[in-house]
Design an enzyme around this catalytic site. Structure first.
Site, mmCIF file in Angstrom:
data_model
loop_
_atom_site.group_PDB
_atom_site.id
_atom_site.type_symbol
_atom_site.label_atom_id
_atom_site.label_comp_id
_atom_site.label_asym_id
_atom_site.label_seq_id
_atom_site.Cartn_x
_atom_site.Cartn_y
_atom_site.Cartn_z
ATOM 1 N N CYS A 80 40.241 4.101 64.177
ATOM 2 C CA CYS A 80 40.565 4.588 62.524
ATOM 3 C C CYS A 80 39.541 3.853 61.565
ATOM 4 O O CYS A 80 38.289 4.026 61.577
ATOM 5 C CB CYS A 80 41.877 4.176 62.332
ATOM 6 S SG CYS A 80 42.580 5.304 61.057
ATOM 7 N N HIS A 172 45.468 6.127 66.331
ATOM 8 C CA HIS A 172 45.740 4.723 66.741
ATOM 9 C C HIS A 172 46.512 4.669 68.098
ATOM 10 O O HIS A 172 47.487 4.852 68.377
ATOM 11 C CB HIS A 172 46.793 4.124 65.896
ATOM 12 C CG HIS A 172 46.491 3.851 64.539
ATOM 13 N ND1 HIS A 172 45.996 2.347 63.998
ATOM 14 C CD2 HIS A 172 46.058 4.649 63.635
ATOM 15 C CE1 HIS A 172 45.633 2.326 62.956
ATOM 16 N NE2 HIS A 172 45.462 3.704 62.271
ATOM 17 N N GLU A 174 46.878 2.274 70.474
ATOM 18 C CA GLU A 174 47.574 1.028 70.346
ATOM 19 C C GLU A 174 49.172 1.282 69.788
ATOM 20 O O GLU A 174 49.976 0.234 70.308
ATOM 21 C CB GLU A 174 47.078 -0.248 69.600
ATOM 22 C CG GLU A 174 47.061 -0.326 68.102
ATOM 23 C CD GLU A 174 46.428 0.781 67.272
ATOM 24 O OE1 GLU A 174 45.732 1.591 67.947
ATOM 25 O OE2 GLU A 174 46.181 0.610 66.117
HETATM 26 N N1 GLN Z 1 42.350 5.390 55.315
HETATM 27 C C1 GLN Z 1 41.767 4.140 55.877
HETATM 28 C C2 GLN Z 1 40.086 3.944 55.633
HETATM 29 O O1 GLN Z 1 39.553 4.810 55.109
HETATM 30 C C3 GLN Z 1 41.761 4.196 57.335
HETATM 31 C C4 GLN Z 1 43.273 4.212 58.141
HETATM 32 C C5 GLN Z 1 43.648 3.619 59.193
HETATM 33 O O2 GLN Z 1 42.728 2.605 59.719
HETATM 34 N N2 GLN Z 1 44.587 3.907 59.676
HETATM 35 O O3 GLN Z 1 39.948 2.919 55.746
#
Ligand code: GLN
Length: 191
Positions: A80, A172, A174
């Site tokens: 992410c 995610h 994890e």
């Molecule tokens: N929206 C976050 C970003 O742009 C990422 C979200 C996440 O890591 N769950 O950094």
């Protein structure tokens, strides 16, 4: 030998990665200093807020240690926000990043009205069943360079990709009990 896997501990979903790594037989280590990063066989950059993580990375002087890790060919997994930090290109943003993976990412790309959702996504390299993926204000990969292999998509958006020892997930892994992606990542240590 048990591999030591660093989890960059600046911000975000750090502990769940440590748990997952332990369950896969690796030794997790939360890292916040250049010498701690240098001592790892592999590294996870967790989810969180990529702008905050990027600023902290610069402020704590971690950029070079992270680049050294990647350039040594050691496996690196961004989930992410971690995926955003690894990307060469972030659409519409000049925020700090490592820029080591030849992908173009779009942040918060699944719409404001549904910030978080879960979906079962087929991942051919993992086999059956599909992976139950948790998306939290998730980015996606819009396009990839020639060295990058697309491992999974959701509605035509790339959500899991690999470039040699570099792995990136928009979701995610994890946060669920399925350890196939962490195991897949750890297998990169033997390649
Ligand atoms: N929206 C976050 C970003 O742009 C990422 C979200 C996440 O890591 N769950 O950094």
């Amino acid at each position: 030998m048990t591999p030591v896997v660093g989890v960059l501990g600046l911000q975000g979903a750090v502990e769940p990665h440590c748990r997952a790594l332990k369950e896969c037989g690796a030794e997790p280590r939360i890292v916040r200093k250049p010498e701690e990063i240098a001592a790892c066989d592999a590294l996870i950059i967790p989810g969180g807020e990529s702008t905050t993580m990027g600023i902290l990375m610069e402020r704590l002087g971690l950029r070079q240690a992270l680049l050294d890790h990647v350039h040594a060919g050691k496996p690196t997994f961004g989930t992410c926000a971690g995926m955003i930090l690894m990307a060469k290109e972030i659409v519409g943003s000049d925020q700090p990043r490592l820029g080591v993976m030849d992908v173009r990412v779009v942040r918060n790309s699944f719409g404001r009205q549904v910030d978080s959702f879960e979906a079962d996504i087929p991942v051919p390299s993992l086999g059956e069943p599909p992976f139950h993926a948790v998306f939290i204000r998730a980015p996606h990969i819009e396009s990839v360079g020639p060295e990058v292999e697309v491992l999974a998509t959701l509605d035509d958006r790339i959500v899991l990709a690999q470039q040699g020892p570099l792995l990136a997930a928009a979701f995610h892994p994890e946060l669920t009990e399925d350890r196939r992606i962490h195991n897949y990542f750890l297998e990169l240590l033997n390649k």
